[in-house]
Design a protein around this motif. Structure first.
Motif, short mmCIF file in Angstrom:
data_model
loop_
_atom_site.label_atom_id
_atom_site.label_comp_id
_atom_site.label_asym_id
_atom_site.label_seq_id
_atom_site.Cartn_x
_atom_site.Cartn_y
_atom_site.Cartn_z
N MET A 1 0.84 -1.18 0.00
CA MET A 1 0.00 0.00 0.00
C MET A 1 0.89 1.25 0.00
O MET A 1 1.81 1.35 0.78
N GLU A 2 0.59 2.15 -0.87
CA GLU A 2 1.43 3.34 -1.07
C GLU A 2 1.59 4.17 0.20
O GLU A 2 2.67 4.64 0.53
N GLU A 3 0.48 4.32 0.93
CA GLU A 3 0.50 5.11 2.17
C GLU A 3 1.47 4.49 3.18
O GLU A 3 2.21 5.18 3.86
N PHE A 4 1.48 3.15 3.26
CA PHE A 4 2.37 2.47 4.19
C PHE A 4 3.83 2.61 3.77
O PHE A 4 4.71 2.67 4.62
N ASP A 5 4.09 2.65 2.47
CA ASP A 5 5.47 2.83 2.01
C ASP A 5 6.01 4.17 2.51
O ASP A 5 7.16 4.25 2.97
N ALA A 6 5.19 5.21 2.44
CA ALA A 6 5.61 6.53 2.92
C ALA A 6 5.85 6.50 4.43
O ALA A 6 6.83 7.06 4.92
N ILE A 7 4.97 5.81 5.16
CA ILE A 7 5.11 5.73 6.62
C ILE A 7 6.35 4.92 6.99
O ILE A 7 7.10 5.30 7.89
N LYS A 8 6.59 3.83 6.27
CA LYS A 8 7.80 3.03 6.52
C LYS A 8 9.04 3.88 6.28
O LYS A 8 10.03 3.79 7.00
N GLY A 9 8.99 4.73 5.25
CA GLY A 9 10.09 5.64 4.97
C GLY A 9 10.33 6.59 6.13
O GLY A 9 11.48 6.82 6.52
N LEU A 10 9.26 7.13 6.70
CA LEU A 10 9.39 8.02 7.85
C LEU A 10 10.05 7.29 9.03
O LEU A 10 10.94 7.84 9.69
N ILE A 11 9.61 6.07 9.27
CA ILE A 11 10.19 5.29 10.39
C ILE A 11 11.67 5.05 10.14
O ILE A 11 12.49 5.26 11.04
#
Length: 90
Positions: free
Chosen positions: A1-11
């Motif tokens: 999921m695209e939104e999760f990719d961005a969140i994983k990047g933040l982490i």
């Protein structure tokens, strides 16, 4: 999921607070998404907030008993048990 990719990047970049805020919003709209709880647990784990990490992993496991949160929770419990046992050996 695209939104999760961005969140994983933040982490991964150490933007833990921003990741948690994004996950809070996501979970508000999607309370039955176990992956969101798992990711939020990972974010709290990176902060060293063991209790919040475990709480989120438990929520993920409740939604999906096969969640990777099962292994993550076990890892934290093992770490905490190790540290607590270590304190007795001083």
């Amino acid at each position: 999921m695209e939104e999760f990719d961005a969140i994983k990047g933040l982490i991964n970049e150490g933007e833990i607070e921003r990741a948690i805020q994004a996950l809070d919003l996501f979970i508000e709209k999607n309370p039955s998404c176990d992956e969101a709880f798992y990711l939020r647990g990972n974010a709290y784990r990176k902060q060293g907030n063991w209790q919040m990490a475990i709480n989120n992993y438990l929520s993920a496991i409740e939604i999906n008993p096969q969640s990777p949160a099962l292994q993550a929770k076990k890892m934290i419990i093992d770490i905490l048990n190790f540290y607590n046992k270590d304190m007795y050996n001083q």
